[in-house]
Write a protein that holds these residues in place. Structure first.
Motif, PDB file in Angstrom:
ATOM      1  N   PHE A 122     -14.927 -39.240 -19.765  1.00 36.32           N
ATOM      2  CA  PHE A 122     -14.594 -37.943 -19.490  1.00 36.32           C
ATOM      3  C   PHE A 122     -13.860 -37.846 -18.065  1.00 36.32           C
ATOM      4  CE2 PHE A 122     -16.548 -34.816 -16.448  1.00 36.32           C
ATOM      5  CZ  PHE A 122     -16.249 -33.516 -17.114  1.00 36.32           C
ATOM      6  N   PHE A 123     -14.127 -38.372 -17.039  1.00 37.61           N
ATOM      7  CA  PHE A 123     -13.455 -38.383 -15.768  1.00 37.61           C
ATOM      8  C   PHE A 123     -11.848 -38.693 -15.821  1.00 37.61           C
ATOM      9  CE2 PHE A 123     -12.124 -40.068 -11.844  1.00 37.61           C
ATOM     10  CZ  PHE A 123     -12.948 -39.215 -10.821  1.00 37.61           C
ATOM     11  N   ILE A 124     -11.639 -39.721 -16.592  1.00 41.71           N
ATOM     12  CA  ILE A 124     -10.204 -40.252 -16.755  1.00 41.71           C
ATOM     13  C   ILE A 124      -9.434 -39.292 -17.506  1.00 41.71           C
ATOM     14  CG2 ILE A 124      -8.630 -42.069 -17.878  1.00 41.71           C
ATOM     15  CD1 ILE A 124     -10.871 -44.115 -17.249  1.00 41.71           C
ATOM     16  N   TYR A 125      -9.881 -38.712 -18.650  1.00 42.24           N
ATOM     17  CA  TYR A 125      -9.057 -37.645 -19.460  1.00 42.24           C
ATOM     18  C   TYR A 125      -9.046 -36.549 -18.439  1.00 42.24           C
ATOM     19  CZ  TYR A 125      -8.958 -39.460 -24.318  1.00 42.24           C
ATOM     20  OH  TYR A 125      -8.451 -40.500 -25.288  1.00 42.24           O
ATOM     21  N   THR A 126     -10.216 -36.078 -18.001  1.00 41.95           N
ATOM     22  CA  THR A 126      -9.913 -34.776 -17.190  1.00 41.95           C
ATOM     23  C   THR A 126      -9.056 -34.973 -15.968  1.00 41.95           C
ATOM     24  OG1 THR A 126     -12.132 -34.239 -17.728  1.00 41.95           O
ATOM     25  CG2 THR A 126     -11.336 -32.918 -16.310  1.00 41.95           C
ATOM     26  N   MET A 127      -9.237 -35.965 -15.271  1.00 42.29           N
ATOM     27  CA  MET A 127      -8.390 -36.259 -14.164  1.00 42.29           C
ATOM     28  C   MET A 127      -6.704 -36.155 -14.177  1.00 42.29           C
ATOM     29  SD  MET A 127      -9.722 -36.015 -11.260  1.00 42.29           S
ATOM     30  CE  MET A 127      -8.317 -36.772 -10.386  1.00 42.29           C
ATOM     31  N   LEU A 128      -6.549 -37.037 -15.735  1.00 47.67           N
ATOM     32  CA  LEU A 128      -5.070 -37.005 -15.995  1.00 47.67           C
ATOM     33  C   LEU A 128      -4.558 -35.521 -16.043  1.00 47.67           C
ATOM     34  CD1 LEU A 128      -2.690 -38.661 -17.129  1.00 47.67           C
ATOM     35  CD2 LEU A 128      -3.632 -38.605 -19.430  1.00 47.67           C
TER      36      LEU A 128
ATOM     37  N   ALA B  32       2.843 -29.320 -18.642  1.00 48.48           N
ATOM     38  CA  ALA B  32       1.907 -29.896 -17.497  1.00 48.48           C
ATOM     39  C   ALA B  32       0.649 -28.905 -17.587  1.00 48.48           C
ATOM     40  CB  ALA B  32       2.509 -30.005 -16.302  1.00 48.48           C
ATOM     41  N   PHE B  33       0.821 -27.705 -17.539  1.00 51.28           N
ATOM     42  CA  PHE B  33      -0.473 -26.760 -17.600  1.00 51.28           C
ATOM     43  C   PHE B  33      -1.377 -27.143 -18.701  1.00 51.28           C
ATOM     44  CE2 PHE B  33       1.273 -24.769 -13.517  1.00 51.28           C
ATOM     45  CZ  PHE B  33       0.212 -24.147 -12.929  1.00 51.28           C
ATOM     46  N   PHE B  34      -0.448 -26.630 -19.780  1.00 50.45           N
ATOM     47  CA  PHE B  34      -1.066 -26.541 -21.036  1.00 50.45           C
ATOM     48  C   PHE B  34      -1.763 -27.830 -21.472  1.00 50.45           C
ATOM     49  CE2 PHE B  34      -1.205 -27.229 -25.704  1.00 50.45           C
ATOM     50  CZ  PHE B  34      -1.959 -26.100 -26.193  1.00 50.45           C
ATOM     51  N   LEU B  35      -1.006 -29.076 -21.134  1.00 50.44           N
ATOM     52  CA  LEU B  35      -1.968 -30.479 -21.240  1.00 50.44           C
ATOM     53  C   LEU B  35      -3.162 -30.387 -20.670  1.00 50.44           C
ATOM     54  CD1 LEU B  35      -1.828 -33.084 -22.793  1.00 50.44           C
ATOM     55  CD2 LEU B  35      -0.480 -34.019 -20.843  1.00 50.44           C
ATOM     56  N   ALA B  36      -3.180 -29.994 -19.466  1.00 52.73           N
ATOM     57  CA  ALA B  36      -4.372 -29.910 -18.391  1.00 52.73           C
ATOM     58  C   ALA B  36      -5.518 -29.022 -19.246  1.00 52.73           C
ATOM     59  CB  ALA B  36      -3.842 -29.488 -17.130  1.00 52.73           C
ATOM     60  N   PHE B  37      -5.066 -28.112 -19.797  1.00 47.95           N
ATOM     61  CA  PHE B  37      -6.028 -27.207 -20.440  1.00 47.95           C
ATOM     62  C   PHE B  37      -6.424 -27.604 -21.912  1.00 47.95           C
ATOM     63  CE2 PHE B  37      -4.017 -23.712 -17.539  1.00 47.95           C
ATOM     64  CZ  PHE B  37      -4.967 -24.245 -16.397  1.00 47.95           C
ATOM     65  N   ALA B  38      -5.472 -28.328 -22.492  1.00 44.05           N
ATOM     66  CA  ALA B  38      -5.748 -28.441 -23.943  1.00 44.05           C
ATOM     67  C   ALA B  38      -6.849 -29.858 -23.835  1.00 44.05           C
ATOM     68  CB  ALA B  38      -4.637 -29.078 -24.496  1.00 44.05           C
ATOM     69  N   ILE B  39      -6.690 -30.807 -22.956  1.00 43.92           N
ATOM     70  CA  ILE B  39      -7.458 -31.816 -22.639  1.00 43.92           C
ATOM     71  C   ILE B  39      -8.799 -31.071 -22.423  1.00 43.92           C
ATOM     72  CG2 ILE B  39      -8.406 -33.807 -21.220  1.00 43.92           C
ATOM     73  CD1 ILE B  39      -5.484 -34.139 -20.804  1.00 43.92           C
ATOM     74  N   LYS B  40      -9.076 -30.142 -21.606  1.00 41.65           N
ATOM     75  CA  LYS B  40     -10.498 -29.563 -21.343  1.00 41.65           C
ATOM     76  C   LYS B  40     -11.237 -28.800 -22.648  1.00 41.65           C
ATOM     77  CE  LYS B  40     -12.107 -29.190 -17.641  1.00 41.65           C
ATOM     78  NZ  LYS B  40     -12.889 -29.968 -16.725  1.00 41.65           N
ATOM     79  N   VAL B  41     -10.047 -28.312 -23.578  1.00 42.95           N
ATOM     80  CA  VAL B  41     -10.694 -27.422 -24.495  1.00 42.95           C
ATOM     81  C   VAL B  41     -11.843 -28.218 -25.359  1.00 42.95           C
ATOM     82  CG1 VAL B  41      -9.970 -26.182 -26.821  1.00 42.95           C
ATOM     83  CG2 VAL B  41      -8.707 -25.969 -24.663  1.00 42.95           C
TER      84      VAL B  41
ATOM     85  N   PHE C 109      -6.192 -34.277 -28.172  1.00 39.55           N
ATOM     86  CA  PHE C 109      -6.756 -34.537 -27.038  1.00 39.55           C
ATOM     87  C   PHE C 109      -8.488 -34.701 -26.876  1.00 39.55           C
ATOM     88  CE2 PHE C 109      -2.977 -32.078 -26.638  1.00 39.55           C
ATOM     89  CZ  PHE C 109      -1.864 -33.288 -26.307  1.00 39.55           C
ATOM     90  N   HIS C 110      -8.935 -34.723 -27.996  1.00 40.64           N
ATOM     91  CA  HIS C 110     -10.490 -34.602 -28.297  1.00 40.64           C
ATOM     92  C   HIS C 110     -11.319 -35.642 -28.161  1.00 40.64           C
ATOM     93  CE1 HIS C 110      -9.161 -35.907 -31.933  1.00 40.64           C
ATOM     94  NE2 HIS C 110     -10.366 -36.213 -32.209  1.00 40.64           N
ATOM     95  N   THR C 111     -10.668 -36.836 -28.180  1.00 42.29           N
ATOM     96  CA  THR C 111     -11.417 -38.096 -28.280  1.00 42.29           C
ATOM     97  C   THR C 111     -12.534 -38.523 -27.321  1.00 42.29           C
ATOM     98  OG1 THR C 111      -9.500 -39.283 -27.170  1.00 42.29           O
ATOM     99  CG2 THR C 111      -9.541 -39.370 -29.654  1.00 42.29           C
ATOM    100  N   TRP C 112     -12.439 -37.762 -26.209  1.00 41.00           N
ATOM    101  CA  TRP C 112     -13.463 -37.979 -25.083  1.00 41.00           C
ATOM    102  C   TRP C 112     -14.630 -37.144 -25.289  1.00 41.00           C
ATOM    103  CZ3 TRP C 112     -15.382 -33.813 -22.437  1.00 41.00           C
ATOM    104  CH2 TRP C 112     -14.680 -32.739 -22.491  1.00 41.00           C
ATOM    105  N   LEU C 113     -14.445 -36.165 -26.109  1.00 42.43           N
ATOM    106  CA  LEU C 113     -15.686 -35.029 -26.216  1.00 42.43           C
ATOM    107  C   LEU C 113     -16.911 -35.761 -27.070  1.00 42.43           C
ATOM    108  CD1 LEU C 113     -16.688 -32.286 -25.939  1.00 42.43           C
ATOM    109  CD2 LEU C 113     -15.499 -31.517 -28.022  1.00 42.43           C
TER     110      LEU C 113
ATOM    111  N   VAL D 201     -19.793 -23.647 -21.735  1.00 44.03           N
ATOM    112  CA  VAL D 201     -18.993 -22.991 -20.709  1.00 44.03           C
ATOM    113  C   VAL D 201     -17.883 -24.096 -20.289  1.00 44.03           C
ATOM    114  CG1 VAL D 201     -19.318 -22.152 -18.419  1.00 44.03           C
ATOM    115  CG2 VAL D 201     -21.142 -22.065 -19.892  1.00 44.03           C
ATOM    116  N   MET D 202     -17.866 -25.103 -20.015  1.00 46.55           N
ATOM    117  CA  MET D 202     -16.993 -25.997 -19.568  1.00 46.55           C
ATOM    118  C   MET D 202     -15.607 -25.980 -20.530  1.00 46.55           C
ATOM    119  SD  MET D 202     -18.471 -29.113 -17.333  1.00 46.55           S
ATOM    120  CE  MET D 202     -16.778 -29.630 -16.697  1.00 46.55           C
ATOM    121  N   LEU D 203     -15.795 -26.230 -21.792  1.00 44.25           N
ATOM    122  CA  LEU D 203     -14.809 -26.297 -22.825  1.00 44.25           C
ATOM    123  C   LEU D 203     -13.793 -25.094 -22.847  1.00 44.25           C
ATOM    124  CD1 LEU D 203     -16.318 -28.075 -25.798  1.00 44.25           C
ATOM    125  CD2 LEU D 203     -15.376 -28.965 -23.845  1.00 44.25           C
ATOM    126  N   LYS D 204     -14.663 -23.744 -22.380  1.00 43.46           N
ATOM    127  CA  LYS D 204     -13.905 -22.282 -22.367  1.00 43.46           C
ATOM    128  C   LYS D 204     -13.081 -22.402 -21.196  1.00 43.46           C
ATOM    129  CE  LYS D 204     -16.717 -21.514 -25.653  1.00 43.46           C
ATOM    130  NZ  LYS D 204     -17.700 -23.128 -25.525  1.00 43.46           N
TER     131      LYS D 204
END
Length: 601
Positions: free
Chosen positions: A199-205, A251-260, A265-269, A287-290
């Protein structure tokens, strides 16, 4: 934490903030109180001995209830009929600031809320008390630290939603990461360390990429205007070349797409959900996925509108793949919590698809999916937590006949399951229906170089053609080429996800709740306690209310949606890719894209 506490104290006591802010009746800073209210609970928890477990739980619960009560002031004061600012992407209300925080860098304390962030804030404050209450019988280790993490997480989530300074938004965005990392890594299951690290690695990337993009935008905007500022309105006024927009959007979209998270980019979830404790799974899913979908709408789309036109059809492809993939994988799961986790991948695919459709129905549907998914999926994780505490297993095969042992639970679980499956009359139906309807009407999901049959001076045959000097007629822009073919294809594929969603949820419910009681552990499962009923009933009532009275929510979103679409329509540059009309019209196959284009013309 100390720094945030100091900021809170300075802001509440600073007369400049009251002068600069439009904070509603009585000059009350509603957004500041809602955002930093949980810090008061944290301070109280720090003073309570760790062995007074019940007191710690009650203080955390009362804090979240107090924050929810304060947030209801936003519900009362928010005015959906306020005039929308012309030429702006968003019109914020209950604004606080801008108040200089780091003047040398142009960082300000600036808060505001509109029809997009408004409901997600209320979703957060509504679910937090239920999540805390659900921990009373589930968490017995380090209760003090657990409650502090939950409250600190609430600060980060609400702050990210109401910040109107991009640097402040990024601070809150990162604040969310820390407590969730500890919630998973300390109080999670057997593989909690692996899940937390992933979770940390994906989100920090994603966060690092977004930070680099924010800094580039900041310096470009400052160079153009002469004023270096992180205020959202100042950043939004900057202009970028097509190449800059392409890479910054990525860059922006990738950061948000990982969080969705958006496929792939879903493999961490799934791992994070399965290993997280119940309250962590509820907040993560609800909430956090939103935050990912909210970030896409608030930052990636309006900052780089031309890049959105380029990326939109490809994002739609990933969305429909995620819808179907998530549903199919959920269908074969034997772990009920992992099934619900993959359902999030599928449901949020509808949300992203509705966003990129760029239609009123699509955006309304996307926002409603965010809210409905938060209620229904949060409820599903709470239900899974109830049976896990009794059976200490999440394997579907270890249950069966639960309805005979826990009939009240079965009834509540059934309503929540139907809501997630999209049954008409419940909240899940409204959002997915609007998203699908909006996609079918989209003029935005046409690939820049359509594939069709062309005969002209340059030759004939099926292929991809762009505008050249040899073309006969230019038929409009690619952005105006829909809604047909691609929009309908996306709609059809997405609709299949609705069917699959009903299949995996109903099959899971049948295997867990019905049939003979074949396990002694199931036969001995106690019925719901009053506390557990108190946790689940608000979820059920909200699912019904949202399904029966969607206008209550949609009417407060509509002005912001139409303002945003007007802004995007004014700022998306027409593309040069066109469909070529052949020299001999008889060569056009009936029903082809070019034939349809001729009819439109």
């Amino acid at each position: 934490m100390v720094q945030l506490t100091n900021i809170f104290s300075a802001l509440v006591g600073n007369p400049l903030l009251a002068q600069a802010a439009n904070v509603g009746e009585g000059g009350i800073p509603w957004l500041t109180l809602t955002t930093f209210g949980p810090l008061l609970g944290i301070l109280a928890l720090l003073l309570i001995p760790r062995d007074q477990v019940q007191v710690l739980r009650n203080v955390a619960l009362l804090t979240t209830l107090g924050v929810f009560a304060v947030s209801m002031g936003i519900l009362v004061l928010f005015n959906p009929s306020v005039p929308m600012a012309a030429g702006e992407a968003f019109t914020f209300q209950l604004t606080e600031g801008p108040y200089e925080w780091i003047p040398s860098l142009g960082v300000s304390y600036s808060l505001g809320i509109d029809g997009f962030s408004y409901w997600i804030v209320l979703l957060t404050t509504f679910l937090m008390p239920l999540a805390v209450w659900s921990t009373y019988s589930a968490v017995h280790k380090n209760v003090k630290e657990y409650m502090i993490c939950l409250l600190f997480l609430e600060v980060g989530m609400i702050g990210a939603l109401v910040a109107t300074d991009v640097f402040l938004f990024y601070i809150f965005w990162e604040v969310m990461l820390i407590p969730m990392y500890f919630i998973i890594g300390v109080w999670g299951g057997a593989e909690r360390v692996k899940a937390a690290a992933t979770f940390f690695i994906y989100t920090m990337l994603g966060s690092i990429l977004m930070l680099l993009a924010i800094m580039y935008v900041y310096f470009q905007a400052g160079g153009q205007t002469g004023t270096f500022s992180f205020l959202y309105t100042d950043i939004l006024a900057a202009e970028f070349s097509a190449t800059e927009q392409f890479w910054l959007f990525a860059a922006f979209f990738l950061a948000f797409a990982i969080k969705v998270p958006l496929f792939p980019f879903h493999t961490w979830l799934p791992l994070a959900h399965v290993q997280a404790p119940t309250a962590g799974s509820v907040i993560l899913a609800a909430v956090m996925l939103k935050m990912g979908t909210y970030g896409i709408l608030r930052y990636a789309f309006p900052l780089f509108p031309d890049a959105l036109k380029t990326f939109a059809p490809y994002i739609a492809v990933l969305s429909v793949i995620g819808i179907v993939y998530g549903a199919i994988v959920a269908l074969v799961q034997d772990d009920v919590k992992k099934l619900v986790a993959y359902s999030s991948v599928s449901h949020l695919g509808f949300c992203v698809l509705g966003l990129v459709a760029m239609t009123p129905q699509g955006l309304s549907g996307a926002m409603y999916v965010m809210l409905a998914h938060g209620i229904a999926t949060g409820g599903l994780f709470l239900c899974v937590g109830v049976i896990y505490e009794r059976r200490h297993s999440r394997q579907i095969a270890d249950f069966g006949g639960v309805a005979k042992v826990m009939p009240v639970f079965a009834a509540l679980f059934m309503v929540i399951t139907f809501a997630s499956a999209g049954l008409p009359g419940l909240n899940g139906f409204v959002g997915e229906f609007l998203s699908i309807m909006g996609t079918s009407r989209s003029h935005f999901l046409w690939f820049d170089t359509p594939f069709g049959y062309v005969r002209g001076a340059g030759g004939s045959g099926y292929g991809v053609y762009e505008l050249t000097a040899m073309t006969d007629v230019a038929i409009g822009s690619a952005r105006q080429a829909g809604p047909e073919i691609t929009a309908f294809i996306f709609t059809i594929v997405a609709t299949s996800g609705v069917i699959l969603g009903a299949a995996y949820l109903l099959w899971m419910f049948k295997r867990v709740m019905f049939g003979a009681v074949v396990h002694d552990e199931v036969a001995k499962m106690p019925r719901l306690s009053a506390r557990e009923i108190g946790v689940l009933v608000p979820i059920v009532l909200m699912a019904v209310f949202m399904g029966v009275f969607p206008k209550f929510f949609l009417s407060r979103m509509d002005p912001s949606i139409h303002q945003f679409l007007t802004y995007m329509d004014q700022n998306v540059t027409e593309t040069n890719t066109v469909v070529v009309e052949p020299l001999d019209p008889s060569w056009v196959p009936q029903g082809s894209m070019i034939d349809l284009a001729k009819e439109r013309r």
